[in-house]
Design a protein around this motif. Structure first.
Motif, mmCIF file in Angstrom:
data_model
loop_
_atom_site.group_PDB
_atom_site.id
_atom_site.type_symbol
_atom_site.label_atom_id
_atom_site.label_comp_id
_atom_site.label_asym_id
_atom_site.label_seq_id
_atom_site.Cartn_x
_atom_site.Cartn_y
_atom_site.Cartn_z
ATOM 1 N N ARG A 157 2.242 -0.296 3.496
ATOM 2 C CA ARG A 157 1.167 -0.975 4.218
ATOM 3 C C ARG A 157 1.237 -0.741 5.724
ATOM 4 N NH1 ARG A 157 1.796 -6.831 1.552
ATOM 5 N NH2 ARG A 157 3.966 -6.181 1.798
ATOM 6 N N PRO A 198 -1.966 -1.360 0.472
ATOM 7 C CA PRO A 198 -2.968 -2.297 0.973
ATOM 8 C C PRO A 198 -4.293 -2.227 0.229
ATOM 9 C CG PRO A 198 -2.877 -0.396 2.397
ATOM 10 C CD PRO A 198 -1.801 -0.192 1.364
ATOM 11 N N THR A 231 -3.035 -7.103 -1.663
ATOM 12 C CA THR A 231 -1.861 -6.282 -1.948
ATOM 13 C C THR A 231 -1.923 -5.763 -3.374
ATOM 14 O OG1 THR A 231 -0.492 -7.571 -0.417
ATOM 15 C CG2 THR A 231 0.655 -6.245 -2.067
ATOM 16 N N ASP A 288 7.068 0.042 0.494
ATOM 17 C CA ASP A 288 5.905 -0.662 1.034
ATOM 18 C C ASP A 288 5.255 0.242 2.083
ATOM 19 O OD1 ASP A 288 4.063 -2.342 2.241
ATOM 20 O OD2 ASP A 288 5.381 -4.090 2.196
#
Length: 277
Positions: free
Chosen positions: A211, A240, A269, A209
């Motif tokens: 983000r 993102p 997402t 991830d």
């Protein structure tokens, strides 16, 4: 334009940006490899062993040669400045700590035993390059008696003669690439295994991830994670936004090696399965 750029020779301003980009590539690749190790260490011992070995190899090939070149070239120039002497001595001490952590990784009896040292290595290196980017490099760039461009050229010359990799292509790895056309992305459809319809089990694949990863490190973090994915397996990327420039860079960096399958398309997402063929 920043005060630093206005007060520096043009070639030193360019060299400063190149050095920061190289630091971002190193820190990002390290973060990606460490994240992958921490993700799989408790659930896939075989994959963890390969990722552990790859992490040590990366440190030996890129991270440690980089710190050695800094001590040989950059640090002596800064150490001669009274205002930087104590800082440089503390940074040299951090290099010793980095080397100790790499040795601990190398000698760890198992990936699980190396996990804590791997995370400590990542944190220390990110803090270390932040000091170099924020203090040492600007000081050298603003000092008329010193040519940062020449110092970095000497560093790259030393690394090119050893095992470190400092090619222009690597510096481009963290820059935004050209947008990839939709037709260039392999889309296999299906649910990715989340609905129990027969697809591969999602839990069997590590997830990265990005983000919350700083933008300057984001692409290099993905490259480092992908380098740690064994052939025949995959990882799930959480981003993102639609990572078309990143996918273009992946293809440019490793033509035909990775496939991309969208599992989720926004609006907040994006999730993609990146398979290592």
């Amino acid at each position: 334009m920043s005060v630093l750029t206005l007060s520096s020779a043009p070639e030193d301003a360019t060299a400063l940006e190149a050095a920061e980009a190289h630091h971002a590539r190193l820190a990002g690749e390290l973060a990606g490899r460490v994240t992958m190790l921490l993700t799989v260490v408790d659930r896939d011992p075989s994959a963890a062993e390969k990722i552990h070995a790859g992490l040590v190899a990366f440190c030996d090939r890129s991270l440690l040669p980089h710190t050695a070149a800094e001590e040989a070239v950059l640090y002596p120039a800064a150490h001669g400045m009274p205002e930087a002497r104590l800082l440089i001595e503390s940074l040299i001490g951090e290099h010793r700590c980095l080397t100790t952590l790499v040795d601990a990784l190398r000698n760890a009896p198992s990936p699980a035993g190396a996990a804590a040292d791997a995370r400590a290595l990542q944190v220390l290196f990110e803090e270390h390059v932040a000091k170099e980017n924020g203090l040492v490099l600007p000081l050298l760039a603003m000092t008329s008696e010193v040519s940062l461009a020449e110092l970095l050229a000497e560093m790259h010359h030393r690394l090119a003669g050893g095992t470190g990799n400092t090619s222009a292509q690597e510096d481009q790895d963290i820059e935004e690439g050209q947008a990839m056309r939709e037709g260039q992305i392999e889309e296999t459809g299906g649910c990715g295994g989340v609905c129990g319809c027969g697809g591969a089990e999602e839990t069997a694949e590590p997830e990265l991830d990005v983000r919350e990863v700083p933008h300057a490190l984001r692409h290099a973090t993905v490259f480092g994670a992908l380098d740690a994915v064994p052939a025949g397996t995959a990882m799930v990327l959480v981003a993102p936004h639609d990572p078309l420039p990143l996918l273009a860079q992946i293809e440019q960096r490793s033509p035909g090696v990775f496939s991309a399958e969208y599992l989720e398309r926004g609006p907040e997402t994006w999730r993609l399965r990146l398979g290592h063929r």
